[in-house]
Design a protein around this motif. Structure first.
Motif, PDB file in Angstrom:
ATOM      1  N   ILE A 192       0.906  -0.946   0.467  1.00 24.42           N
ATOM      2  CA  ILE A 192       0.152   0.163  -0.037  1.00 24.42           C
ATOM      3  C   ILE A 192       0.875   1.418  -0.026  1.00 24.42           C
ATOM      4  CG2 ILE A 192      -2.059   1.263   1.502  1.00 24.42           C
ATOM      5  CD1 ILE A 192      -2.764  -1.789   2.404  1.00 24.42           C
ATOM      6  N   CYS A 193       1.150   2.334  -1.445  1.00 24.64           N
ATOM      7  CA  CYS A 193       1.777   2.898  -1.411  1.00 24.64           C
ATOM      8  C   CYS A 193       0.689   4.399  -1.863  1.00 24.64           C
ATOM      9  CB  CYS A 193       2.694   3.089  -2.922  1.00 24.64           C
ATOM     10  SG  CYS A 193       3.496   1.582  -2.557  1.00 24.64           S
ATOM     11  N   LEU A 194      -0.186   4.708  -0.422  1.00 27.59           N
ATOM     12  CA  LEU A 194      -1.494   5.369  -0.882  1.00 27.59           C
ATOM     13  C   LEU A 194      -1.265   6.573  -0.156  1.00 27.59           C
ATOM     14  CD1 LEU A 194      -4.528   2.546  -1.166  1.00 27.59           C
ATOM     15  CD2 LEU A 194      -3.270   3.945  -2.763  1.00 27.59           C
ATOM     16  N   PRO A 195      -1.995   7.377  -0.420  1.00 25.91           N
ATOM     17  CA  PRO A 195      -1.720   8.530   1.045  1.00 25.91           C
ATOM     18  C   PRO A 195      -2.718   8.322   2.320  1.00 25.91           C
ATOM     19  CG  PRO A 195      -3.280   9.630  -1.281  1.00 25.91           C
ATOM     20  CD  PRO A 195      -2.468   7.859  -1.434  1.00 25.91           C
ATOM     21  N   HIS A 196      -1.956   8.991   3.179  1.00 25.92           N
ATOM     22  CA  HIS A 196      -2.421   8.531   4.276  1.00 25.92           C
ATOM     23  C   HIS A 196      -3.996   8.125   4.900  1.00 25.92           C
ATOM     24  CE1 HIS A 196       1.663  11.355   5.557  1.00 25.92           C
ATOM     25  NE2 HIS A 196       1.411  10.080   4.291  1.00 25.92           N
ATOM     26  N   TYR A 197      -4.666   8.962   4.360  1.00 27.69           N
ATOM     27  CA  TYR A 197      -6.405   8.568   5.001  1.00 27.69           C
ATOM     28  C   TYR A 197      -6.298   7.552   4.254  1.00 27.69           C
ATOM     29  CZ  TYR A 197      -7.311  10.008   0.850  1.00 27.69           C
ATOM     30  OH  TYR A 197      -7.741  11.154  -1.087  1.00 27.69           O
ATOM     31  N   LEU A 198      -6.101   6.696   3.610  1.00 25.26           N
ATOM     32  CA  LEU A 198      -6.993   5.292   2.400  1.00 25.26           C
ATOM     33  C   LEU A 198      -6.044   4.246   3.187  1.00 25.26           C
ATOM     34  CD1 LEU A 198      -6.466   6.640  -1.287  1.00 25.26           C
ATOM     35  CD2 LEU A 198      -8.210   6.111   0.473  1.00 25.26           C
ATOM     36  N   HIS A 199      -4.685   4.458   4.148  1.00 26.70           N
ATOM     37  CA  HIS A 199      -4.673   3.301   4.987  1.00 26.70           C
ATOM     38  C   HIS A 199      -5.101   2.120   5.387  1.00 26.70           C
ATOM     39  CE1 HIS A 199       0.325   4.857   4.407  1.00 26.70           C
ATOM     40  NE2 HIS A 199      -0.431   4.723   3.355  1.00 26.70           N
ATOM     41  N   TYR A 200      -5.864   2.766   6.249  1.00 27.18           N
ATOM     42  CA  TYR A 200      -6.648   1.768   7.715  1.00 27.18           C
ATOM     43  C   TYR A 200      -8.178   1.285   5.943  1.00 27.18           C
ATOM     44  CZ  TYR A 200      -9.779  -0.406  10.484  1.00 27.18           C
ATOM     45  OH  TYR A 200     -10.706  -0.950  11.194  1.00 27.18           O
ATOM     46  N   PRO A 201      -8.773   1.799   5.573  1.00 27.50           N
ATOM     47  CA  PRO A 201      -9.431   1.652   4.851  1.00 27.50           C
ATOM     48  C   PRO A 201      -9.138   0.520   4.091  1.00 27.50           C
ATOM     49  CG  PRO A 201      -9.248   3.015   4.253  1.00 27.50           C
ATOM     50  CD  PRO A 201      -7.748   3.670   5.153  1.00 27.50           C
ATOM     51  N   ILE A 202      -7.888   1.104   2.938  1.00 25.45           N
ATOM     52  CA  ILE A 202      -7.575  -0.161   2.216  1.00 25.45           C
ATOM     53  C   ILE A 202      -6.673  -1.664   2.331  1.00 25.45           C
ATOM     54  CG2 ILE A 202      -6.111  -0.693   0.334  1.00 25.45           C
ATOM     55  CD1 ILE A 202      -8.834   0.888  -0.549  1.00 25.45           C
ATOM     56  N   THR A 203      -6.094  -1.624   4.019  1.00 27.58           N
ATOM     57  CA  THR A 203      -5.705  -2.282   4.632  1.00 27.58           C
ATOM     58  C   THR A 203      -6.494  -3.700   4.604  1.00 27.58           C
ATOM     59  OG1 THR A 203      -4.355  -1.185   4.876  1.00 27.58           O
ATOM     60  CG2 THR A 203      -4.008  -3.126   6.790  1.00 27.58           C
ATOM     61  N   LYS A 204      -7.984  -2.589   5.640  1.00 28.32           N
ATOM     62  CA  LYS A 204      -9.203  -3.875   5.822  1.00 28.32           C
ATOM     63  C   LYS A 204      -9.899  -4.573   5.384  1.00 28.32           C
ATOM     64  CE  LYS A 204     -13.616  -2.518   8.309  1.00 28.32           C
ATOM     65  NZ  LYS A 204     -14.180  -3.628   8.252  1.00 28.32           N
ATOM     66  N   LEU A 205      -9.608  -4.048   3.255  1.00 30.77           N
ATOM     67  CA  LEU A 205     -10.177  -4.270   2.816  1.00 30.77           C
ATOM     68  C   LEU A 205      -9.708  -5.870   2.061  1.00 30.77           C
ATOM     69  CD1 LEU A 205     -12.243  -4.657   0.160  1.00 30.77           C
ATOM     70  CD2 LEU A 205     -10.786  -2.914  -1.034  1.00 30.77           C
ATOM     71  N   CYS A 206      -7.827  -5.423   2.077  1.00 33.53           N
ATOM     72  CA  CYS A 206      -7.139  -6.849   1.341  1.00 33.53           C
ATOM     73  C   CYS A 206      -7.366  -7.471   2.424  1.00 33.53           C
ATOM     74  CB  CYS A 206      -5.821  -6.017   1.287  1.00 33.53           C
ATOM     75  SG  CYS A 206      -6.016  -4.984   0.228  1.00 33.53           S
ATOM     76  N   VAL A 207      -6.886  -7.490   4.183  1.00 36.35           N
ATOM     77  CA  VAL A 207      -7.080  -8.741   4.929  1.00 36.35           C
ATOM     78  C   VAL A 207      -8.438  -9.142   5.214  1.00 36.35           C
ATOM     79  CG1 VAL A 207      -6.742  -8.570   7.630  1.00 36.35           C
ATOM     80  CG2 VAL A 207      -5.228  -6.668   6.229  1.00 36.35           C
ATOM     81  N   GLU A 208      -9.130  -8.421   4.514  1.00 34.52           N
ATOM     82  CA  GLU A 208     -10.454  -8.742   4.471  1.00 34.52           C
ATOM     83  C   GLU A 208     -11.026  -9.884   3.878  1.00 34.52           C
ATOM     84  OE1 GLU A 208     -13.744  -6.076   5.587  1.00 34.52           O
ATOM     85  OE2 GLU A 208     -13.062  -6.127   7.852  1.00 34.52           O
ATOM     86  N   LYS A 209     -10.144  -9.255   2.307  1.00 39.31           N
ATOM     87  CA  LYS A 209     -10.025 -10.642   1.125  1.00 39.31           C
ATOM     88  C   LYS A 209      -8.913 -11.934   1.590  1.00 39.31           C
ATOM     89  CE  LYS A 209     -12.959  -8.382  -1.394  1.00 39.31           C
ATOM     90  NZ  LYS A 209     -14.346  -9.007  -1.916  1.00 39.31           N
ATOM     91  N   GLY A 210      -8.265 -12.135   2.393  1.00 43.09           N
ATOM     92  CA  GLY A 210      -7.229 -12.946   2.714  1.00 43.09           C
ATOM     93  C   GLY A 210      -5.647 -12.302   2.350  1.00 43.09           C
ATOM     94  N   VAL A 211      -5.792 -11.307   2.310  1.00 42.30           N
ATOM     95  CA  VAL A 211      -4.644 -11.223   1.029  1.00 42.30           C
ATOM     96  C   VAL A 211      -3.645 -10.222   2.982  1.00 42.30           C
ATOM     97  CG1 VAL A 211      -3.310  -9.782  -0.184  1.00 42.30           C
ATOM     98  CG2 VAL A 211      -5.596 -10.383  -0.847  1.00 42.30           C
ATOM     99  N   HIS A 212      -2.465 -10.826   2.725  1.00 40.41           N
ATOM    100  CA  HIS A 212      -1.438  -9.498   4.147  1.00 40.41           C
ATOM    101  C   HIS A 212      -1.280  -8.670   2.961  1.00 40.41           C
ATOM    102  CE1 HIS A 212      -0.329 -14.175   5.751  1.00 40.41           C
ATOM    103  NE2 HIS A 212       0.237 -14.138   4.351  1.00 40.41           N
ATOM    104  N   VAL A 213      -0.728  -8.158   3.695  1.00 38.65           N
ATOM    105  CA  VAL A 213      -0.377  -6.488   3.892  1.00 38.65           C
ATOM    106  C   VAL A 213       1.060  -5.672   4.068  1.00 38.65           C
ATOM    107  CG1 VAL A 213      -1.478  -4.311   4.102  1.00 38.65           C
ATOM    108  CG2 VAL A 213      -3.458  -5.805   3.647  1.00 38.65           C
TER     109      VAL A 213
END
Length: 339
Positions: free
Chosen positions: A65-86
């Motif tokens: 995840i190389c995104l703007p700071h405000y997107l770190h948590y929501p995109i991390t959450k999405l990926c982890v819930e899809k079964g992907v390491h972050v």
């Protein structure tokens, strides 16, 4: 081989691609960015403009995840819930509260969340830790971190989120010098209190600070002094210094020095430079990413975890509150509120 993707193709993404390509067990199989103009940045890799679409179509093991700071948590959450390491670029989150949410996410999931505090694995820093572990140098008495960098006004106008508190969470303290804050707490230990002043030396139209100074008091009695600015004329070398009861060590220009009895600095070790990246990022992205990939395959915690990254967020929140209220902040004030 671990199938990796990069989400966010901004300034730091080439550093991650380099590290993925150089790894023993990773392969870049997809990239994602909302800006379609970046499709040609990595022409040999499938490109997506939507994260969910990429996660559905690609069989991924890990995302960067190389995104703007405000997107770190929501995109991390999405990926982890899809079964992907972050593997997250810094910062861990917008603030300490959001960092705790990421910690809960990590502890509730079997998927790993790593944070890119790569300077912990610089050869000079590892050697400094080894030297400090030797009882002959005595206890740490003080830690100093100095960061004098340059960011032109276009840095903020081309990507306005960088200058907005709601989206960035801060300026130099969270976007440039958070690595130095992290290293200071690794060396000094748990922090008891903080007094800080955040300000702006440039005339840019931004909400976040471009300059910060702080005094930290560690629970073991050691003192910490920190200064960062984006108002210099170039990206000068970061300086990290530790004074113990019987020695003084300084890291600067990717070299570790030990002061002799006359106060003169003697070169002890120099980092091996990493080609193809901005020198001031530090040379150890590849080392940390390789470590994270190995941890995925062997199911260990031998990387920078969310819990490891939380203290820097606590330091940043304390600095912001101290500057706002013009008083010393006890770390427990923030911890108790958020818990």
């Amino acid at each position: 081989m671990l199938r990796a993707a990069i989400i966010g193709l901004g300034d730091v993404s080439p550093v991650h691609k380099y590290a993925i390509d150089a790894s023993d067990n990773g392969e870049l199989v997809a990239v994602c960015d909302v800006n379609e103009a970046l499709k040609t940045k990595y022409p040999d890799v499938p490109f997506y403009t939507d994260v969910e679409t990429m996660l559905e179509k690609e069989d991924l093991d890990v995302v960067h995840i190389c995104l703007p700071h405000y997107l770190h948590y929501p995109i991390t959450k999405l990926c982890v819930e899809k079964g992907v390491h972050v593997f997250q670029e810094k910062p861990l989150a917008l603030d300490y509260e959001e960092g705790l949410k990421t910690l809960a996410l990590a502890e509730e999931s079997s998927k790993k969340i790593g944070v890119c505090f790569q300077n912990r694995y610089n050869e000079t820093f590892l050697e400094l830790k080894r030297l400090l572990a030797d009882e002959s140098v005595g206890a740490v008495k003080a830690v100093k971190g100095l960061v004098a960098w340059h960011r032109p006004e276009t840095y903020y106008t081309t990507k306005p989120w960088r200058g907005q508190m709601e989206f960035a969470g801060g300026g130099s303290i969270i976007n440039q010098a958070i690595h130095t804050l992290d290293l200071m707490q690794v060396l000094g230990g748990e922090i008891d209190r903080c007094k800080a002043s955040l300000s702006n030396l440039t005339d840019y139209d931004i909400e976040v600070e471009d300059t910060a100074v702080a005094n930290f008091t560690f629970k073991n009695g050691a003192r910490g002094f920190y200064m960062s600015t984006n108002a210099y004329v170039e990206n000068s070398s970061v300086e990290l210094q530790v004074i113990t009861e019987k020695a003084k060590f300084t890291i600067k220009d990717n070299c570790l020095y030990r002061s002799n009895s006359s106060g003169e600095k003697e070169l002890h070790l120099q980092d091996t430079p990493m080609q193809g990246t901005k020198f001031y990022y530090g040379p150890s992205h590849s080392a940390l990413i390789q470590r994270f990939y190995n941890a995925i395959e062997t199911d260990t915690d031998d990387y920078v975890t969310v819990r490891d990254a939380l203290p820097a967020m606590l330091m940043i929140d304390a600095m912001k509150l101290s500057s706002k209220e013009k008083r010393t902040i006890e770390m427990e004030e923030i911890i108790n509120v958020e818990s």
